[in-house]
Design an enzyme around this catalytic site. Structure first.
Site, PDB file in Angstrom:
ATOM      1  N   LYS A 180       0.853  -1.183   0.000  1.00 22.77           N
ATOM      2  CA  LYS A 180       0.000   0.000   0.000  1.00 22.77           C
ATOM      3  C   LYS A 180       0.893   1.239   0.000  1.00 22.77           C
ATOM      4  O   LYS A 180       1.484   1.600   1.015  1.00 22.77           O
ATOM      5  CB  LYS A 180      -0.899   0.009   1.236  1.00 22.77           C
ATOM      6  CG  LYS A 180      -1.926   1.107   1.198  1.00 22.77           C
ATOM      7  CD  LYS A 180      -1.989   1.824   2.543  1.00 22.77           C
ATOM      8  CE  LYS A 180      -2.675   3.159   2.426  1.00 22.77           C
ATOM      9  NZ  LYS A 180      -1.795   4.228   1.944  1.00 22.77           N
ATOM     10  N   GLU A 255      10.470   1.571  10.116  1.00 24.17           N
ATOM     11  CA  GLU A 255      11.430   2.646   9.840  1.00 24.17           C
ATOM     12  C   GLU A 255      10.690   3.940  10.095  1.00 24.17           C
ATOM     13  O   GLU A 255       9.916   4.397   9.249  1.00 24.17           O
ATOM     14  CB  GLU A 255      11.908   2.584   8.384  1.00 24.17           C
ATOM     15  CG  GLU A 255      12.619   1.308   8.007  1.00 24.17           C
ATOM     16  CD  GLU A 255      13.920   1.095   8.752  1.00 24.17           C
ATOM     17  OE1 GLU A 255      14.397   2.023   9.437  1.00 24.17           O
ATOM     18  OE2 GLU A 255      14.449  -0.010   8.650  1.00 24.17           O
ATOM     19  N   CYS A 289      13.840  10.971   6.515  1.00 22.62           N
ATOM     20  CA  CYS A 289      13.918  10.621   7.946  1.00 22.62           C
ATOM     21  C   CYS A 289      15.349  10.745   8.463  1.00 22.62           C
ATOM     22  O   CYS A 289      15.554  10.777   9.681  1.00 22.62           O
ATOM     23  CB  CYS A 289      13.452   9.188   8.168  1.00 22.62           C
ATOM     24  SG  CYS A 289      11.795   8.929   7.594  1.00 22.62           S
ATOM     25  N   GLU A 386      10.766  16.591  14.295  1.00 19.93           N
ATOM     26  CA  GLU A 386      11.293  16.346  12.953  1.00 19.93           C
ATOM     27  C   GLU A 386      10.772  17.475  12.055  1.00 19.93           C
ATOM     28  O   GLU A 386       9.555  17.647  11.913  1.00 19.93           O
ATOM     29  CB  GLU A 386      10.772  14.984  12.491  1.00 19.93           C
ATOM     30  CG  GLU A 386      11.478  14.444  11.292  1.00 19.93           C
ATOM     31  CD  GLU A 386      11.073  12.995  11.003  1.00 19.93           C
ATOM     32  OE1 GLU A 386       9.941  12.595  11.337  1.00 19.93           O
ATOM     33  OE2 GLU A 386      11.899  12.280  10.425  1.00 19.93           O
TER      34      GLU A 386
HETATM   35  C1  SIN Z   1      13.703   7.886   4.528  1.00 21.90           C
HETATM   36  O1  SIN Z   1      13.706   9.091   4.613  1.00 21.90           O
HETATM   37  O2  SIN Z   1      12.795   7.233   5.076  1.00 21.90           O
HETATM   38  C2  SIN Z   1      14.726   7.109   3.759  1.00 21.90           C
HETATM   39  C3  SIN Z   1      15.905   7.888   3.368  1.00 21.90           C
HETATM   40  C4  SIN Z   1      16.971   7.056   2.705  1.00 21.90           C
HETATM   41  O3  SIN Z   1      16.777   5.875   2.385  1.00 21.90           O
HETATM   42  O4  SIN Z   1      18.039   7.605   2.514  1.00 21.90           O
END
Ligand code: SIN
Length: 485
Positions: A180, A255, A289, A386
């Site tokens: 998804k 993640e 992230c 964040e």
């Molecule tokens: C992410 O921001 O979730 C992944 C970033 C990356 O794989 O470098």
């Protein structure tokens, strides 16, 4: 959007090897964040279609897992080849739906494909173990077998690579998948489904559907046939999914969010630190992230680093991602830009100084001019949350111990970075940081060979690398007894 291969623009749901509309006939518009225009209408699936996809993945499982690893490897490799052959079209699709600069989209397709190449190779190396038994009449043998049907829920910031980082190891290890993608960016995922079909991957092994997040999520998390859920996205949603998976005790890989410190010590190579800061902070307009979220700068180089960073930020070019010169595209939508502007406002109201950028661009509602804030403190939202936008908050510190304490003062633990040329300090700081990933004199840490994942509330499990396969495998212990009779 001009595609050389118009067949890559798919708008249905891919279930059991066939393209279909939502049962209700409903669709959702996919919006180009640079223009605000609709670029496609995608099938808006819900509970019923998700059940169909789970059933298809379940039916396909026995045959897929029984195939020799070398055969699964060839299918995954074929998908890699097709993806690289379609790199330009996939990049154009991604920039149209996600907004990132076209050069970054091309890079993401190569990055995403690299997970398929890597795991096609790893498929052949799923080894077991024999263990010395406690008595002479026994033997202990361990094998590793696929977890089963896997649900993959992926975000809008990396619409290709976050999916291949999941389906690569899943397919290589013998699992089947129901995917998804995020509502904002379904086209990249649907194009991958089309390529999986062209690669000849059997019906039901890969299923992709977009639509009603709540219904699809509920169907995936509550189904006893789904044995694992892998998710990339916010910590808040990750916690909800973990709770929802508890009912059927699914394995999870999460993640989640980050709040990466980027530390520059007095002894750092400042030119290298600025290059690393630009790469880490402003990639994807700060929507990763692993983005540097807080720049901790030792007082002796604070002014000099700020001046050099400002000069580098002034070179960045805001624009529509389709323009080859653009280095900062739009954020995913107007609300995302509003939220970043609110954080900047919170910081300046508490005494931080905006030295460059930080305003909504005249180009459009979702564009923010890349910014630097100085005089930031640990009381400000930009330190605690964040940011997910092109804003670099600079915080001064005096000692190594203070830097480590500030860096670890967060519930997150995904990526961290620091710059130093002192070998003793490099070891001390690397060991002191409570993070799954530490970039040392390096701002770009992501690649298929390395384990990607976080500690604390940044998640569990690792993606990519040889460790990434383990997430899709169960260990089975077989005890052979009665051997001396
Ligand atoms: C992410 O921001 O979730 C992944 C970033 C990356 O794989 O470098």
């Amino acid at each position: 959007m001009q595609l050389q291969d118009a067949g890559l623009l798919k708008t249905g749901a891919y279930i059991d090897g066939k393209w279909q509309a939502a049962d209700s006939g409903e669709t959702t518009a996919v919006i180009n964040p640079a223009t605000g225009q609709s670029i496609a209408e995608v099938a808006r699936c819900g509970h019923a279609e998700t059940q169909q996809a789970i059933a298809a993945a379940d039916r396909a499982l026995a045959d897929w897992r029984a195939r020799p690893a070398a055969e699964r490897s060839r299918y995954v490799r074929k998908l890699f080849d097709l993806m690289m052959a379609a790199q330009e079209d996939l990049a154009q699709l991604m920039t149209a739906e996600q907004g990132k600069p076209i050069t970054e989209s091309r890079g993401e397709i190569a990055y995403g494909a690299s997970f398929l190449e890597w795991f096609a190779e790893e498929a052949k190396r799923v080894y077991g173990d024999t263990i010395p038994a406690p008595s002479a009449d026994k033997r202990i043998v361990c094998t590793r077998q696929p977890v089963g049907v896997v649900a993959c829920i992926t975000p809008w910031n990396f619409p290709n690579a976050m999916l291949t980082r999941k389906i690569g190891p899943a397919l290589a290890s013998g699992c089947t998948v129901v995917c998804k993608p995020a509502g904002a960016t379904p086209l990249s995922a649907l194009a991958i489904a089309e390529l999986a079909d062209r690669a000849g991957i059997p019906p039901g092994v890969v299923n992709v559907l977009a639509g009603k997040t709540g219904e699809i999520g509920e169907a995936l998390t509550s189904s006893p046939r789904v044995r694992k859920l892998t998710f990339t996205g916010s910590t808040e949603v990750g916690k909800e999914l973990i709770r929802a998976c508890a009912g059927t005790v699914k394995r999870t890989s999460m993640e989640l969010g980050g709040n990466a410190p980027f530390i520059v010590f007095d002894d750092a190579d400042l030119d290298a630190a600025v290059v690393g800061a630009i790469a880490s902070k402003y990639r994807n307009a700060g929507q990763t992230c692993v983005c540097a979220n807080r720049m901790l700068i030792q007082r002796g180089v604070y002014e000099e680093f700020a001046t050099r960073l400002e000069a580098a930020v002034a070179q960045l070019r805001v624009g529509d991602g389709v323009d080859e010169q653009t280095t900062i595209g739009p954020l995913i939508d107007r609300q995302a830009a509003d939220s970043v502007l609110e954080m900047i406002d919170d910081a300046t109201r508490q005494g931080a100084r905006l030295v460059i950028g930080g305003r909504r661009s005249d180009i459009g509602d979702a564009f923010i001019e890349p910014a630097i804030l100085t005089g930031v403190t640990d009381q400000m939202r930009v330190f605690r949350e964040e940011i997910f936008g092109p804003v670099a908050p600079l915080i001064a510190f005096d000692t190594e111990a203070e830097a480590i304490a500030l860096a670890n003062d967060t519930e997150f633990g995904l990526a961290s970075y620091f710059y130093s040329r002192d070998i003793g300090r490099i070891w001390r700081v690397a060991e002191g940081l409570d993070y799954g990933i530490v970039g040392i004199n390096e701002g770009l840490i992501s690649n298929a060979a390395a384990p990607f994942g976080g500690m604390k509330e940044s998640g569990n499990g690792r993606e990519g690398s040889r460790y990434g396969m383990d997430e899709y495998l169960e260990i089975k212990y077989m005890c052979l007894g009665g051997l001396d009779r």
